[in-house]
Design a protein around this motif. Sequence first.
Motif, mmCIF file in Angstrom:
data_model
loop_
_atom_site.group_PDB
_atom_site.id
_atom_site.type_symbol
_atom_site.label_atom_id
_atom_site.label_comp_id
_atom_site.label_asym_id
_atom_site.label_seq_id
_atom_site.Cartn_x
_atom_site.Cartn_y
_atom_site.Cartn_z
ATOM 1 N N ALA C 56 0.615 -0.992 -0.022
ATOM 2 C CA ALA C 56 0.144 -0.007 -0.410
ATOM 3 C C ALA C 56 0.971 0.953 -0.101
ATOM 4 O O ALA C 56 0.560 2.288 0.547
ATOM 5 C CB ALA C 56 -1.100 0.148 1.134
ATOM 6 N N LEU C 57 1.994 1.453 -1.039
ATOM 7 C CA LEU C 57 2.571 2.700 -1.295
ATOM 8 C C LEU C 57 2.884 3.216 -2.149
ATOM 9 O O LEU C 57 3.383 1.977 -3.007
ATOM 10 C CB LEU C 57 4.172 2.134 -0.264
ATOM 11 C CG LEU C 57 4.862 1.363 1.346
ATOM 12 C CD1 LEU C 57 5.936 0.316 0.614
ATOM 13 C CD2 LEU C 57 4.166 2.287 2.239
ATOM 14 N N VAL C 58 2.067 4.282 -2.591
ATOM 15 C CA VAL C 58 1.892 4.569 -3.659
ATOM 16 C C VAL C 58 3.355 5.247 -3.958
ATOM 17 O O VAL C 58 3.371 6.543 -3.705
ATOM 18 C CB VAL C 58 0.323 5.934 -3.472
ATOM 19 C CG1 VAL C 58 0.832 5.791 -5.213
ATOM 20 C CG2 VAL C 58 -0.218 4.947 -2.929
ATOM 21 N N SER C 59 3.834 4.471 -4.335
ATOM 22 C CA SER C 59 5.437 5.580 -5.392
ATOM 23 C C SER C 59 5.257 5.671 -6.137
ATOM 24 O O SER C 59 4.937 5.524 -7.843
ATOM 25 C CB SER C 59 6.069 4.142 -5.296
ATOM 26 O OG SER C 59 7.531 4.829 -5.938
ATOM 27 N N PHE C 60 5.175 7.233 -6.194
ATOM 28 C CA PHE C 60 4.787 8.058 -8.178
ATOM 29 C C PHE C 60 6.691 7.817 -8.764
ATOM 30 O O PHE C 60 6.769 8.521 -9.602
ATOM 31 C CB PHE C 60 4.155 8.985 -8.190
ATOM 32 C CG PHE C 60 3.195 9.779 -9.184
ATOM 33 C CD1 PHE C 60 4.042 8.892 -9.783
ATOM 34 C CD2 PHE C 60 2.445 8.876 -8.700
ATOM 35 C CE1 PHE C 60 3.498 9.864 -11.274
ATOM 36 C CE2 PHE C 60 1.310 9.452 -10.416
ATOM 37 C CZ PHE C 60 1.704 10.026 -11.278
ATOM 38 N N GLY C 61 7.677 6.960 -8.024
ATOM 39 C CA GLY C 61 8.605 8.036 -8.932
ATOM 40 C C GLY C 61 9.367 6.986 -9.705
ATOM 41 O O GLY C 61 10.864 6.502 -9.046
ATOM 42 N N HIS C 62 8.518 5.332 -9.926
ATOM 43 C CA HIS C 62 9.216 3.709 -10.287
ATOM 44 C C HIS C 62 10.195 4.163 -11.420
ATOM 45 O O HIS C 62 10.931 3.056 -11.683
ATOM 46 C CB HIS C 62 8.220 2.672 -10.153
ATOM 47 C CG HIS C 62 8.219 1.929 -9.270
ATOM 48 N ND1 HIS C 62 8.968 1.294 -7.854
ATOM 49 C CD2 HIS C 62 8.675 0.044 -10.098
ATOM 50 C CE1 HIS C 62 9.123 -0.076 -8.112
ATOM 51 N NE2 HIS C 62 9.438 -0.328 -9.169
ATOM 52 N N ALA C 63 9.731 4.759 -12.024
ATOM 53 C CA ALA C 63 10.386 4.620 -13.212
ATOM 54 C C ALA C 63 12.031 5.241 -13.056
ATOM 55 O O ALA C 63 12.743 4.832 -13.836
ATOM 56 C CB ALA C 63 10.158 5.824 -14.785
ATOM 57 N N ALA C 64 12.161 5.742 -12.266
ATOM 58 C CA ALA C 64 13.308 6.394 -11.997
ATOM 59 C C ALA C 64 14.382 4.901 -12.008
ATOM 60 O O ALA C 64 15.671 4.749 -12.452
ATOM 61 C CB ALA C 64 13.484 6.843 -10.388
ATOM 62 N N PHE C 65 13.860 4.183 -11.604
ATOM 63 C CA PHE C 65 14.613 2.259 -11.481
ATOM 64 C C PHE C 65 14.745 1.667 -12.331
ATOM 65 O O PHE C 65 15.768 1.403 -13.344
ATOM 66 C CB PHE C 65 14.186 1.559 -10.139
ATOM 67 C CG PHE C 65 13.911 2.136 -9.194
ATOM 68 C CD1 PHE C 65 14.962 2.577 -8.162
ATOM 69 C CD2 PHE C 65 12.301 2.647 -8.512
ATOM 70 C CE1 PHE C 65 14.731 3.102 -6.937
ATOM 71 C CE2 PHE C 65 12.996 3.373 -7.351
ATOM 72 C CZ PHE C 65 13.668 3.474 -6.601
ATOM 73 N N LEU C 66 13.611 2.150 -13.273
ATOM 74 C CA LEU C 66 14.445 1.515 -14.660
ATOM 75 C C LEU C 66 15.080 2.619 -15.475
ATOM 76 O O LEU C 66 15.548 1.591 -16.362
ATOM 77 C CB LEU C 66 12.864 1.722 -15.628
ATOM 78 C CG LEU C 66 11.706 0.899 -16.029
ATOM 79 C CD1 LEU C 66 10.450 1.447 -16.757
ATOM 80 C CD2 LEU C 66 11.722 0.254 -16.645
ATOM 81 N N GLY C 67 15.107 3.695 -15.564
ATOM 82 C CA GLY C 67 16.337 4.180 -15.848
ATOM 83 C C GLY C 67 17.460 4.031 -15.391
ATOM 84 O O GLY C 67 18.821 4.424 -15.862
ATOM 85 N N ILE C 68 18.016 3.793 -13.615
ATOM 86 C CA ILE C 68 18.278 3.211 -13.552
ATOM 87 C C ILE C 68 19.363 2.535 -14.006
ATOM 88 O O ILE C 68 20.314 1.915 -14.709
ATOM 89 C CB ILE C 68 19.012 3.201 -12.205
ATOM 90 C CG1 ILE C 68 18.708 4.273 -11.266
ATOM 91 C CG2 ILE C 68 20.065 2.075 -11.523
ATOM 92 C CD1 ILE C 68 18.283 4.275 -10.445
ATOM 93 N N GLY C 69 18.670 1.303 -14.120
ATOM 94 C CA GLY C 69 19.061 -0.156 -15.252
ATOM 95 C C GLY C 69 19.308 -0.225 -16.684
ATOM 96 O O GLY C 69 19.692 -0.254 -17.155
ATOM 97 N N ALA C 70 18.660 1.469 -17.069
ATOM 98 C CA ALA C 70 19.355 1.769 -19.023
ATOM 99 C C ALA C 70 20.186 2.232 -18.707
ATOM 100 O O ALA C 70 21.328 2.033 -19.758
ATOM 101 C CB ALA C 70 17.659 2.351 -19.526
ATOM 102 N N TYR C 71 19.793 3.005 -18.233
ATOM 103 C CA TYR C 71 21.427 3.450 -18.067
ATOM 104 C C TYR C 71 22.698 3.010 -17.198
ATOM 105 O O TYR C 71 24.051 2.890 -17.536
ATOM 106 C CB TYR C 71 21.992 5.016 -17.153
ATOM 107 C CG TYR C 71 20.728 6.238 -17.915
ATOM 108 C CD1 TYR C 71 19.689 6.306 -18.507
ATOM 109 C CD2 TYR C 71 21.494 6.964 -18.807
ATOM 110 C CE1 TYR C 71 18.952 7.616 -19.115
ATOM 111 C CE2 TYR C 71 21.208 8.130 -19.795
ATOM 112 C CZ TYR C 71 20.076 8.543 -19.903
ATOM 113 O OH TYR C 71 19.862 9.921 -20.420
#
Lengths: 252, 306, 316
Positions: C56-71
């Motif tokens: 129940a943690l509404v995290s609105f910054g999850h794409a950051a981790f996609l970015g970290i992986g890609a970079y």
Amino acid sequence: MSDVLLQVRGLRKSYGALAVTDDVSLDVQAGQVHAIIGPNGAGKTTLIAQLSGQLSPDAGRVVYDGNDITHLDMPGRVRRGLARSFQLTRILPQLSVLENVAIAVQARSGSSFRFWRGAASEAALNDQAMECLSEVGLAQKAHLPARLISHGEKRQLELAVALATRPRLLLLDEPLAGTGPDEAAMLVDLLARLRSRVTMMLIEHDMGAVFQLADRVSVLVYGRIVASGTPDAIRDDPAVRTAYLGEEEGTP
Amino acid sequence: MSNLLLLQVLNGAQFGILLFLVAAGLTLVFGIMDFINLAHGVLYMVGAYLMASLSMLTGSFWWGLLLTLPATMLVGLVLEVAIFRRLYDRPHLDQVLATFALVMILSEGVKIIWGAAPLNVSMPNLLSGSIPLAGPIRFPVYRLAIIAAGLATAFGLWFVIGRTRIGMLLRAGAHDRAMVSALGVDIGRLFMLVFAFGAMLAGFAGAMVSPILSVDPGMGDQILILGFVVIVIGGVGSIRGAFVASLLVGIIDTVGRIFGPIVLKMVLELDAATQAGRTVAPMLVYILMAAILCWRPNGLFGRTSA
Amino acid sequence: MMSRRGMAALIIFALLAVTPPVLIFMGQGFFASVVTRMMIYAIAALSLDLILGYGALVSFGHAAFLGIGAYAVLMLNSLGVTDIAAQFGAAAVAAAVFAAITGTIALRTRGVYFIMITLAFGQMLYFFLISLSVFGGDDGASLPARSTIMGQGWLDHDLALFYLVLGILALCFLGLTRLTMSRFGRVLIGTREDALRMQAIGFRILPYQLTAYVISAMICSVAGVLLANQLEYVSPQLASWQRSGELIIMVVLGGIGSLTGAMTGALFTIGLEEGMARISEHWKLYFGLLLLAVVLFSPGGLATLAARITGKGRPE
Ligand SMILES: Nc1ncnc2c1ncn2[C@@H]1O[C@H](COP(=O)(O)OP(=O)(O)OP(=O)(O)O)[C@@H](O)[C@H]1O
Ligand SMILES: [Mg+2]
């Protein structure tokens, strides 16, 4: 048996100008049932909240088993054996009745940083949870989702969960609230049986239960302890009768 | 160098004031309705687009501005009545999703109506030009006008909230919704009013900024998220907090971007310092936010309970 | 015995496994890469569902981790490290560190605050990526070549990438299924249901939430590594706040708090986007309208909607 298990000194808590806990001091003797009675809004639940670590007091000290626990958080107190039940039932609605208790057993048995093995199949957790459920008479509902059982049964579950933490001191906030006469009688029996094992602080409006169970009674009015003594002494105290018992028709 | 600093501080203040206009509406809606509105930044953008069209249509900056205010207010009202009021009692997650959907709809809608290419709004003659600041450095009159307009708005808000009956209700509402209802006030109407007013402030900010920034469909995103940072720093529901935090964020962001690389370069005397400065500068406000949160989890002016 | 959802998951995996041959047979081999991307987002959605649906943690910054992986892929590639295992490792470590720091701060707060703070930290990373002028700044950069496995360029074949992604998706699904049923998962679910109750039975909940947050971030960074390989292009847009929003949409559309739901939600959302984008340039408008309608009229996501339409009641 006259060790003091819980010692409260000069506890204060205010909401704005309203002193909800006003210089409360009391001792709970090990092995006894210490009842707190008082009219609605007297500050009983707020007192429990401070003793259990949910709220921090503005001033005062709480000493449990010889240690100052005033600044210990709630989980820390629970692990030392200071458990509570809630006046308004708090259960985990999506979990089963058994799981509600098993998770409390889990809290004190081994690490919960285990990520692979299914918790539902841990016999050690389930067995102990089942024992607690049998104790409160809820064993046959163990596998129902907790949100589906009746209100009275939720009160029983609330108690089973508190027991599952293996408390030495149990803070009970109106355990009989909202139960029918049969359930209430059963719960009183249960508490009577428990008293040989667990020290209790009992908040209750049901005077029959209070005078049947309590070794000692303190009366809380507007955040202050106005009287404290044996049940008989309290029953006969004229100040208490006018302040509280008068309206409540205390059944001896 | 110090003149340059003064110039950047003024620029930062001007940015902060704009931020305040956006954040004020956001924080009121948060504080009073416990409602998270991701579409607030879009209202800022809509304000800028309306300004572009209306000032072109009327051939006057002033008429454009005058018409943009009620127009954005109307947009806010329509959104409140049609959508937001159904969401007040919903979980935050639903609010996030619905207003995020609105961001998609409105951003795309704007592209359909106005096209994706940036628009320009011309500056009124009265406010063009610049005044000498110190030495050879001059400051644009228009930016001063933004600061003045923002300060006037802030003062107006302070007056309304601190000194009027509506303000009293708002403050009470932020504290205890049930109490306001108990006073016999139609809470639904109050919410609608706050919302429409917040939308108008955001639209006003968008309109004011349109002559100095190009108007494009992405302009609402950046300001929205900085608006959140402002609210987190200032404390949810606090107008005073929003004001202080807006200026703080505006100035730190602006000054940091210009001076970060310069200062680092002086300290480190390395080429890498420029890159490091360029990297750290845009992150400064977020680092500030994190630091303030560690120090005061409820923000500078937030209520201290839980 | 297998639950209905477990069954559904099995069917989905079976269907996915036969997709490439079928598409190639139909002469539509190109679509396999779309399906690859759908599966990569399914991994990201699964990771988000762990904290969003179970915690129940509404995290609105999850794409950051996609970015970290890609970079991580892009950066290691520029250093000559092309091995995908090394890239997974580096991405996971970087994601874990970023999650541990930001999570510690964000988890001190609740509700709207948590949403705003995760959003802000996500944006912070986004600006960090933009500032990397060596890697193309705003525009990002294309990947010179896909990652290698034990020195071999197998992933240059789209099919190999497809099955690698499918395998990792299956692993994540299995791992997270176990996790949600483990002791840890039970505690996480308990904190979702009633944090005070959990404290009253002796749990300090922060370490559990933080651990979940870090695990979730690490899994999402794996999706980021795969996404960089699939797109052969890396840009800060992967970490934008809109992307975080999309990830939430996937989880919610599929039915929050169900791993099968999150996975289908991702497959459905990406599929729908691809389809709509082919029909109209302004697909975001229609997508937004659809989303708004679902939120307003079917709070349980598409799963409840489907159940309501087929008259089966709420899926358990
Ligand atoms: N968070 C709070 N903020 C302000 N006032 C509070 C808060 N919590 C409790 N109070 C007030 O403190 C007083 C004591 O409340 P409390 O719940 O402790 O009473 P109680 O003795 O348990 O009553 P009851 O018999 O109804 O359970 C009440 O007047 C209540 O309104
Ligand atoms: Mg009470």
